[in-house]
Design a protein around this motif. Structure first.
Motif, PDB file in Angstrom:
ATOM      1  N   TYR A 126       0.808  -1.290  -0.051  1.00 20.09           N
ATOM      2  CA  TYR A 126       0.058   0.083  -0.033  1.00 20.09           C
ATOM      3  C   TYR A 126       0.953   1.184  -0.228  1.00 20.09           C
ATOM      4  O   TYR A 126       1.957   1.297   0.803  1.00 20.09           O
ATOM      5  CB  TYR A 126      -0.845  -0.015   1.284  1.00 20.09           C
ATOM      6  CG  TYR A 126      -1.828   1.095   1.348  1.00 20.09           C
ATOM      7  CD1 TYR A 126      -2.864   1.325   0.419  1.00 20.09           C
ATOM      8  CD2 TYR A 126      -1.499   2.237   2.298  1.00 20.09           C
ATOM      9  CE1 TYR A 126      -3.731   2.553   0.670  1.00 20.09           C
ATOM     10  CE2 TYR A 126      -2.456   3.099   2.726  1.00 20.09           C
ATOM     11  CZ  TYR A 126      -3.323   3.237   1.843  1.00 20.09           C
ATOM     12  OH  TYR A 126      -4.243   4.538   2.181  1.00 20.09           O
ATOM     13  N   ARG A 127       0.693   2.139  -0.774  1.00 19.27           N
ATOM     14  CA  ARG A 127       1.301   3.701  -0.866  1.00 19.27           C
ATOM     15  C   ARG A 127       2.703   3.291  -1.154  1.00 19.27           C
ATOM     16  O   ARG A 127       3.719   3.674  -0.355  1.00 19.27           O
ATOM     17  CB  ARG A 127       1.224   4.265   0.354  1.00 19.27           C
ATOM     18  CG  ARG A 127      -0.513   4.879   0.400  1.00 19.27           C
ATOM     19  CD  ARG A 127      -0.333   6.140   1.213  1.00 19.27           C
ATOM     20  NE  ARG A 127      -1.417   6.823   1.050  1.00 19.27           N
ATOM     21  CZ  ARG A 127      -2.060   7.519   2.016  1.00 19.27           C
ATOM     22  NH1 ARG A 127      -1.418   8.060   2.889  1.00 19.27           N
ATOM     23  NH2 ARG A 127      -3.473   8.227   1.785  1.00 19.27           N
ATOM     24  N   SER A 128       3.174   2.136  -2.334  1.00 17.86           N
ATOM     25  CA  SER A 128       4.383   1.880  -2.565  1.00 17.86           C
ATOM     26  C   SER A 128       5.244   1.433  -1.594  1.00 17.86           C
ATOM     27  O   SER A 128       6.409   1.306  -1.561  1.00 17.86           O
ATOM     28  CB  SER A 128       5.176   3.261  -3.045  1.00 17.86           C
ATOM     29  OG  SER A 128       4.330   3.565  -4.217  1.00 17.86           O
ATOM     30  N   GLN A 129       4.655   0.698  -0.594  1.00 20.09           N
ATOM     31  CA  GLN A 129       5.648  -0.116   0.575  1.00 20.09           C
ATOM     32  C   GLN A 129       4.819  -1.297   1.027  1.00 20.09           C
ATOM     33  O   GLN A 129       3.555  -1.444   1.062  1.00 20.09           O
ATOM     34  CB  GLN A 129       5.615   0.922   1.856  1.00 20.09           C
ATOM     35  CG  GLN A 129       6.427   2.113   1.635  1.00 20.09           C
ATOM     36  CD  GLN A 129       6.636   2.820   2.885  1.00 20.09           C
ATOM     37  OE1 GLN A 129       5.894   2.514   3.707  1.00 20.09           O
ATOM     38  NE2 GLN A 129       7.801   3.731   2.866  1.00 20.09           N
ATOM     39  N   ARG A 165       3.342  -3.677   3.864  1.00 21.59           N
ATOM     40  CA  ARG A 165       2.887  -3.165   5.235  1.00 21.59           C
ATOM     41  C   ARG A 165       2.220  -4.241   5.979  1.00 21.59           C
ATOM     42  O   ARG A 165       2.050  -5.330   5.483  1.00 21.59           O
ATOM     43  CB  ARG A 165       1.771  -1.881   5.069  1.00 21.59           C
ATOM     44  CG  ARG A 165       2.315  -0.720   4.336  1.00 21.59           C
ATOM     45  CD  ARG A 165       1.404   0.561   4.242  1.00 21.59           C
ATOM     46  NE  ARG A 165       1.859   1.514   3.500  1.00 21.59           N
ATOM     47  CZ  ARG A 165       2.382   2.406   3.968  1.00 21.59           C
ATOM     48  NH1 ARG A 165       2.405   2.945   5.436  1.00 21.59           N
ATOM     49  NH2 ARG A 165       2.858   3.595   3.333  1.00 21.59           N
TER      50      ARG A 165
END
Length: 132
Positions: A123-126, A128
């Motif tokens: 999520y959001r380039s990471q 998690r």
């Protein structure tokens, strides 16, 4: 051929359909078009390395790219990773244009939960974790 996707969704329960969206320039795109099958492996939180490996465009192609990764096959012959949380083994029944991607609609031929655990999330380039 394996690929890490970030666009996967359930479409229908009856009949069971899911979709994946693949960039037309991805190496896996032509493989999916030719083979007509794919499997979705829902990875565990501690399988980030597997996700990163299949996201790497420089990894080996074909069966060589799966060396050292234990997997089985169900109905379609697509690889189902041992140790993943769950899987969906699918046959492609339709494709649709989606800008620079193709939307592959798959009919689920087999599915299963292989073990319990927390899923790997991106999520959001990471990568998690679920907040608990």
């Amino acid at each position: 051929m394996g690929i890490t996707v970030n666009s996967f969704a359930s479409v229908s329960l009856d009949p069971p359909f899911v979709l994946i969206c693949i960039d037309r320039s991805a190496r896996a795109h032509s493989y999916l078009t030719q083979s007509g099958v794919f499997a979705v492996n829902i990875l565990r939180r501690d399988q980030e390395d597997l996700s990163r490996y299949f996201a790497d465009p420089s990894r080996p192609e074909g069966k060589v790219g799966f060396q050292g990764i234990p997997y089985t096959e169900k109905v379609t012959g697509s690889p189902i990773f041992e140790g993943c949380l769950a899987f969906l083994d699918c046959r492609i029944v339709a494709t649709y244009p989606g800008g620079d991607h193709t939307i592959f609609l798959g009919q689920v031929e087999a599915l299963g939960v292989l073990q319990e655990g927390d899923p790997l999330l991106f999520y959001r380039s990471q990568y998690r974790s679920l907040g608990r």
